[in-house]
Design an enzyme around this catalytic site. Sequence first.
Site: not given
Length: 379
Positions: A189, A266, A371
């Site tokens: 990520r 998320s 995130e």
Amino acid sequence: MRVRVPEITDPATVGRVSDPVPAGPARQTQDTLLSSVTTLRLGGPARAFERCLDTDHLIGAVTDLDRQRHRCLLVGGGSNLVVADEGFDGTAVLIESSEVTFGTENGRSYVTADAGVDWDGLVAATVDAGFGGLECLSGIPGAAGATPVQNVGAYGVEVADLLRDVDLLDRRSGERRRVTPSALELGYRTSNLKHRDDHVVLAVSFWLNEKRVSRPIRYGELAATLGLEPGAQSDAAEVREQVLALRRGKGMVLDADDHDTWSAGSFFTNPVLTADEAVPVLRRIRDQVGSDITVPTYPAGDGVKLSAGWLIERAGFRRGYPSPGAPVRLSTKHTLALTNRGDATTDELLDLARDVRDGVRAAFGVDLHPEPVLVNCSL
């Protein structure tokens, strides 16, 4: 989204922006709420909005703003932004470029998409054109340009597995160039484009599979749903259909009528621990939840990746936390999504995020990290 088959040109060609390019529609002068362009539907006003309908407009707008030393916030699909209630004191540059092209290089097929192309629309277009490869990334909200920045991934596949190259604008030099995945330092990520604003993604290109053959299905839940052994391949259209079904069941496909999808996806990344860090952490988790409970772990290089959603739920934060009437809640379908129930503020969302983060740390000694990109706000 326009789709055409291009003439194949030298992928190493480098262009340079030397003169201002007309920057598209005139800027609005009134305050404009960023809540109108984020999937969380949160965020105060920007000083101005500027819509960029093609790549030339995008280059021109950013170059012009930089020359005038005006702040700008790049907004694609708005699915990974948490914007402060106070908004952003600058121009929000809306990336709405929309061209998609298919081509071949050394016998391999690929697709190239402008940064503003809707991501799921791109996945659908590749499947409809008879290709596979992107199907496990179906249903992810946002624009194509953001995918290499975050190294977006889902259901056992991530952008790093498929990326051919990225077309970038260097805001410092004005140079436009294509870079290969190896130059981006892609990780879980993340990439070296994340948390910096000196480059703008203009377009992205992905390798594709012929005959609509999917990537190997490595994610257990998806393989079981398809009736396959892990590692097997299938028809990309069928895989896409099942991925969309799984995501809908978790509130991870945008639906204006479903507040569980009013989120940034998320909110926390899955924590990755070194092998040495994992030993005491896993011991502490088992002490808390019981030795008979299986703790989900996944290999991550030389370390271990834990499930943020599992940790959140085991720390006492259930789906729908804190209560049905709260303005912000964990999704009723998935504990990893923080959702706006219709009249929330960003401050309220961040308070919930801190509550969850601190609760997981207190229970298990594990730090969760957000995130999304936080604009003019922080945890």
